[in-house]
Motif scaffolding. Structure first.
Motif, PDB file in Angstrom:
ATOM      1  N   GLY A   9      26.821  -5.017  18.866  1.00  0.00           N
ATOM      2  CA  GLY A   9      26.799  -3.596  19.178  1.00  0.00           C
ATOM      3  C   GLY A   9      25.869  -2.830  18.264  1.00  0.00           C
ATOM      4  N   GLY A  10      25.679  -1.552  18.595  1.00  0.00           N
ATOM      5  CA  GLY A  10      24.823  -0.722  17.764  1.00  0.00           C
ATOM      6  C   GLY A  10      24.368   0.510  18.497  1.00  0.00           C
ATOM      7  N   LEU A  11      23.348   1.138  17.940  1.00  0.00           N
ATOM      8  CA  LEU A  11      22.761   2.356  18.493  1.00  0.00           C
ATOM      9  C   LEU A  11      21.472   2.003  19.219  1.00  0.00           C
ATOM     10  N   VAL A  12      21.345   2.510  20.431  1.00  0.00           N
ATOM     11  CA  VAL A  12      20.143   2.244  21.219  1.00  0.00           C
ATOM     12  C   VAL A  12      19.771   3.511  21.972  1.00  0.00           C
ATOM     13  N   GLU A  13      18.487   3.686  22.213  1.00  0.00           N
ATOM     14  CA  GLU A  13      18.028   4.860  22.964  1.00  0.00           C
ATOM     15  C   GLU A  13      18.231   4.658  24.460  1.00  0.00           C
ATOM     16  N   PRO A  14      18.361   5.734  25.200  1.00  0.00           N
ATOM     17  CA  PRO A  14      18.465   5.602  26.663  1.00  0.00           C
ATOM     18  C   PRO A  14      17.307   4.788  27.217  1.00  0.00           C
ATOM     19  N   GLY A  15      17.632   3.912  28.149  1.00  0.00           N
ATOM     20  CA  GLY A  15      16.638   3.015  28.718  1.00  0.00           C
ATOM     21  C   GLY A  15      16.490   1.708  27.972  1.00  0.00           C
ATOM     22  N   GLY A  16      17.119   1.614  26.812  1.00  0.00           N
ATOM     23  CA  GLY A  16      17.012   0.412  26.004  1.00  0.00           C
ATOM     24  C   GLY A  16      17.986  -0.673  26.413  1.00  0.00           C
ATOM     25  N   SER A  17      17.985  -1.747  25.639  1.00  0.00           N
ATOM     26  CA  SER A  17      18.809  -2.918  25.923  1.00  0.00           C
ATOM     27  C   SER A  17      19.565  -3.365  24.684  1.00  0.00           C
ATOM     28  N   LEU A  18      20.708  -3.989  24.926  1.00  0.00           N
ATOM     29  CA  LEU A  18      21.482  -4.653  23.890  1.00  0.00           C
ATOM     30  C   LEU A  18      22.106  -5.902  24.493  1.00  0.00           C
TER      31      LEU A  18
END
Length: 128
Positions: A9-18
């Motif tokens: 888990g973590g912080l991601v910008e909109p449109g990104g992937s994890l």
């Protein structure tokens, strides 16, 4: 019974992937179906996806179809949740859960009551 631990888990910008991982300890991991759920404070836990014990069958919530995919590597006792094109509405704590069964009941496997063991959760935050 399996012991489950989520990671990735973590912080991601909109449109990104994890990619989340659900690692299991215990015997006979390949006897267990695994589900992914998410929850935000004040709301019920929502089923996201599920995968059969052998990995050949999956099911997804309508809200994530086409963006999320789940897979497993039974040799590594791990199930993955690949999340693409994330949006702020995907922000939640994500949990994996297990049920010992060789039959994945589509629909039922997206219900929290179907599962026996749960991990502690991993936070996913989608924000710019």
């Amino acid at each position: 019974q399996l012991q489950l631990v989520e990671s990735g888990g973590g912080l991601v910008e909109p449109g990104g992937s994890l990619r989340l991982s659900c690692s299991a300890s215990g015997s006979f991991f390949d006897y267990y179906a695994i589900g992914w759920f998410r929850q935000v404070p004040g709301k019920e836990r929502e089923g996201v996806s599920c995968i059969s014990s052998a990995g050949g069958t999956t099911d997804y919530a309508d809200s994530v179809k086409g963006r999320f995919s789940t897979s497993r590597d039974n040799a590594k006792n791990t199930v993955y949740l690949q999340m693409d094109n994330l949006n702020p509405e995907d922000t939640a704590t994500y949990y994996c859960a297990s049920r010992r069964t060789s039959v994945l009941l589509l629909g039922d496997c997206l219900g929290a009551d179907w599962y026996v063991n749960w991990g502690q959760g991993a936070q996913v935050t989608v924000s710019s």
